[in-house]
Write a protein that holds these residues in place. Structure first.
Motif, PDB file in Angstrom:
ATOM      1  N   UNK A 120       1.444  55.028 -43.123  1.00 31.60           N
ATOM      2  CA  UNK A 120       2.484  55.002 -44.153  1.00 31.60           C
ATOM      3  C   UNK A 120       3.101  53.607 -44.278  1.00 31.60           C
ATOM      4  N   UNK A 121       3.325  52.944 -43.137  1.00 30.58           N
ATOM      5  CA  UNK A 121       3.850  51.577 -43.178  1.00 30.58           C
ATOM      6  C   UNK A 121       2.881  50.643 -43.892  1.00 30.58           C
ATOM      7  N   UNK A 122       1.613  50.801 -43.574  1.00 35.41           N
ATOM      8  CA  UNK A 122       0.597  49.933 -44.192  1.00 35.41           C
ATOM      9  C   UNK A 122       0.549  50.138 -45.704  1.00 35.41           C
ATOM     10  N   UNK A 123       0.593  51.381 -46.130  1.00 26.75           N
ATOM     11  CA  UNK A 123       0.567  51.655 -47.569  1.00 26.75           C
ATOM     12  C   UNK A 123       1.813  51.120 -48.272  1.00 26.75           C
ATOM     13  N   UNK A 124       2.964  51.254 -47.640  1.00 24.79           N
ATOM     14  CA  UNK A 124       4.206  50.744 -48.235  1.00 24.79           C
ATOM     15  C   UNK A 124       4.179  49.220 -48.316  1.00 24.79           C
ATOM     16  N   UNK A 125       3.699  48.565 -47.258  1.00 30.66           N
ATOM     17  CA  UNK A 125       3.608  47.096 -47.280  1.00 30.66           C
ATOM     18  C   UNK A 125       2.584  46.635 -48.310  1.00 30.66           C
ATOM     19  N   UNK A 126       1.491  47.380 -48.443  1.00 32.11           N
ATOM     20  CA  UNK A 126       0.475  47.032 -49.437  1.00 32.11           C
ATOM     21  C   UNK A 126       1.050  47.132 -50.846  1.00 32.11           C
TER      22      UNK A 126
END
Length: 192
Positions: free
Chosen positions: A132-138
């Motif tokens: 979820x963090x990776x998707x939000x940062x992306x």
């Protein structure tokens, strides 16, 4: 509202959301020391971005500190409570919803765990949170890129400088979450 203003609003909300998620992940997974410490530092970057975006938006006639809560503004919205998505929101936080992004919701993890008489594997919860963090940062990275492109096209040196200084930190947030997923996935997923 012009395009730069739309991106500023979306990015402000996205950075605010990412800061909150990073802080929550740092607290929820503090036993995993690298996650706890690094996520706290990365959340500070996003909070700084929120402040810088709010300041830059004032030059464009926007007061981002007075934005309505996510999903409550009416009008056309972007995915995740930002502009342009038509109000369709995807739940990708650490709450109970899963969404169109294919994530396993907390309720399913907990429901499955209760059938076998135990709590969900902490490792699986950590992987979900890192995803979820990776998707939000992306998502934020894409917004920074759009802001930079709009700033170049509009010859707005201040916005271009903002994007040029903040976007590399967002890319670092993406690389960190991706590296953590790569490092933790083999052990967690093969131990199930």
């Amino acid at each position: 509202m012009n395009g730069s203003a739309l991106v500023l609003r979306a990015l402000h909300r996205g950075e605010k959301r990412l800061a909150g998620r990073l802080t929550t992940v740092a607290q929820d997974h503090r036993a995993e020391h690298e996650v706890g410490h690094v996520a706290t530092d990365l959340a500070r970057w996003s909070r700084e971005h929120v402040d810088l975006l709010a300041e830059a938006a004032k030059d464009h006639g926007l007061n981002l500190d007075e934005l309505p809560p996510e999903g409550g503004s009416g009008g056309t919205q972007w995915s995740g409570g930002s502009e342009w998505s038509g109000g369709t929101e995807r739940s990708s936080g650490s709450g109970s919803g899963a969404g169109a992004d294919g994530g396993v919701p907390t309720a399913v993890l907990e429901g499955t765990a209760s059938i076998v008489g135990r709590r969900p594997e902490p490792g699986l919860l950590l992987l979900r949170d890192l995803r979820d963090l990776h998707l939000a940062a992306t998502e934020n990275s894409l917004y920074w890129e759009m802001l930079a492109q709009a700033a170049q096209a509009g010859r707005d040196d201040a916005l271009l400088a903002l994007a040029s200084s903040c976007h590399p930190q967002t890319l670092r947030q993406m690389r960190w979450s991706n590296t953590m997923i790569k490092n933790l996935s083999p052990q967690i997923l093969t131990s199930l």
